[in-house]
Every structure is written in structure tokens, then in C-alpha cells.
Scaffold this motif. Structure first.
Motif, PDB file in Angstrom:
ATOM      1  N   GLN A 113      -0.221  23.665 -31.199  1.00 26.53           N
ATOM      2  CA  GLN A 113       0.995  23.619 -32.012  1.00 26.53           C
ATOM      3  C   GLN A 113       0.931  24.650 -33.144  1.00 26.53           C
ATOM      4  O   GLN A 113       1.913  25.352 -33.419  1.00 26.53           O
ATOM      5  CB  GLN A 113       1.160  22.215 -32.588  1.00 26.53           C
ATOM      6  N   GLU A 122       1.426  28.160 -31.760  1.00 29.91           N
ATOM      7  CA  GLU A 122       2.841  28.414 -31.461  1.00 29.91           C
ATOM      8  C   GLU A 122       3.616  28.714 -32.731  1.00 29.91           C
ATOM      9  O   GLU A 122       4.465  29.601 -32.757  1.00 29.91           O
ATOM     10  CB  GLU A 122       3.443  27.217 -30.725  1.00 29.91           C
ATOM     11  N   ARG A 123       3.296  27.985 -33.820  1.00 30.59           N
ATOM     12  CA  ARG A 123       3.973  28.237 -35.099  1.00 30.59           C
ATOM     13  C   ARG A 123       3.651  29.640 -35.616  1.00 30.59           C
ATOM     14  O   ARG A 123       4.537  30.374 -36.056  1.00 30.59           O
ATOM     15  CB  ARG A 123       3.552  27.192 -36.141  1.00 30.59           C
ATOM     16  N   GLU A 134       2.698  32.201 -33.817  1.00 32.13           N
ATOM     17  CA  GLU A 134       3.347  33.170 -32.923  1.00 32.13           C
ATOM     18  C   GLU A 134       4.823  33.331 -33.282  1.00 32.13           C
ATOM     19  O   GLU A 134       5.333  34.461 -33.334  1.00 32.13           O
ATOM     20  CB  GLU A 134       3.199  32.718 -31.472  1.00 32.13           C
ATOM     21  N   ASP A 135       5.508  32.234 -33.563  1.00 35.35           N
ATOM     22  CA  ASP A 135       6.915  32.304 -33.970  1.00 35.35           C
ATOM     23  C   ASP A 135       7.072  33.067 -35.286  1.00 35.35           C
ATOM     24  O   ASP A 135       7.959  33.904 -35.430  1.00 35.35           O
ATOM     25  CB  ASP A 135       7.516  30.903 -34.115  1.00 35.35           C
ATOM     26  N   ASP A 136       6.201  32.767 -36.260  1.00 34.92           N
ATOM     27  CA  ASP A 136       6.247  33.484 -37.542  1.00 34.92           C
ATOM     28  C   ASP A 136       6.022  34.976 -37.339  1.00 34.92           C
ATOM     29  O   ASP A 136       6.721  35.811 -37.920  1.00 34.92           O
ATOM     30  CB  ASP A 136       5.192  32.947 -38.506  1.00 34.92           C
ATOM     31  N   ARG A 167       6.511  36.743 -34.623  1.00 36.89           N
ATOM     32  CA  ARG A 167       7.658  37.324 -33.914  1.00 36.89           C
ATOM     33  C   ARG A 167       8.794  37.619 -34.898  1.00 36.89           C
ATOM     34  O   ARG A 167       9.384  38.695 -34.877  1.00 36.89           O
ATOM     35  CB  ARG A 167       8.122  36.377 -32.813  1.00 36.89           C
ATOM     36  N   ARG A 168       9.082  36.664 -35.797  1.00 36.52           N
ATOM     37  CA  ARG A 168      10.147  36.877 -36.784  1.00 36.52           C
ATOM     38  C   ARG A 168       9.781  37.992 -37.755  1.00 36.52           C
ATOM     39  O   ARG A 168      10.622  38.790 -38.158  1.00 36.52           O
ATOM     40  CB  ARG A 168      10.413  35.582 -37.553  1.00 36.52           C
ATOM     41  N   GLN A 222       9.975  41.525 -35.876  1.00 39.29           N
ATOM     42  CA  GLN A 222      11.248  41.923 -35.270  1.00 39.29           C
ATOM     43  C   GLN A 222      11.913  43.096 -35.994  1.00 39.29           C
ATOM     44  O   GLN A 222      12.347  44.040 -35.340  1.00 39.29           O
ATOM     45  CB  GLN A 222      12.204  40.735 -35.179  1.00 39.29           C
TER      46      GLN A 222
END
Length: 59
Positions: free
Chosen positions: A24, A27-28, A30-32, A34-35, A38
Motif C-alpha cells: 500500500q 502504491e502511494r 508511486e502515485d505521488d 507520477r503526479r 508529470q
């Protein structure tokens, strides 16, 4: 697989489901990431479309 191993069930009871917690958190992160990345990716793609080197990536 692990759910059928008694030692794993005991560890989960004692310590919590560490692999699930790690997954978990990964994944958090990875999301951070990615944002965060970008805008940089957008600038690089824009420069490439215009045939220019992405100068913001150069030292």
C-alpha cells in the motif's frame, strides 16, 4: 498461498500484514511520484514535438 501457512497467520496476528502495508505504501509513493513527474514529462514531450532538446533537463 501465505494464508494457508500457520506461521504466516500468527505473524499477521502479532505484527499486522506487513507485506500488505508495504504494498500500500509503495502504491502511494508511486502515485505521488507520477503526479510529481508529470509536469516534467509534459515539458519534455512538448520540446520533443517541436524538435528541441529538453533544455530544462540539461545541466
Amino acid at each position: 498461498m501465505f494464508e494457508q501457512a500457520p506461521i504466516y497467520a500468527r505473524l499477521v496476528e502479532e505484527q499486522g500484514d506487513v507485506p500488505a502495508q508495504v504494498r500500500q505504501e509503495a502504491e502511494r509513493i508511486e502515485d505521488d511520484l507520477r503526479r510529481t513527474m508529470q509536469p516534467l514529462r509534459n515539458l519534455s514531450e512538448h520540446a520533443a514535438r517541436q524538435g528541441r532538446p529538453p533544455t530544462h533537463l540539461m545541466p
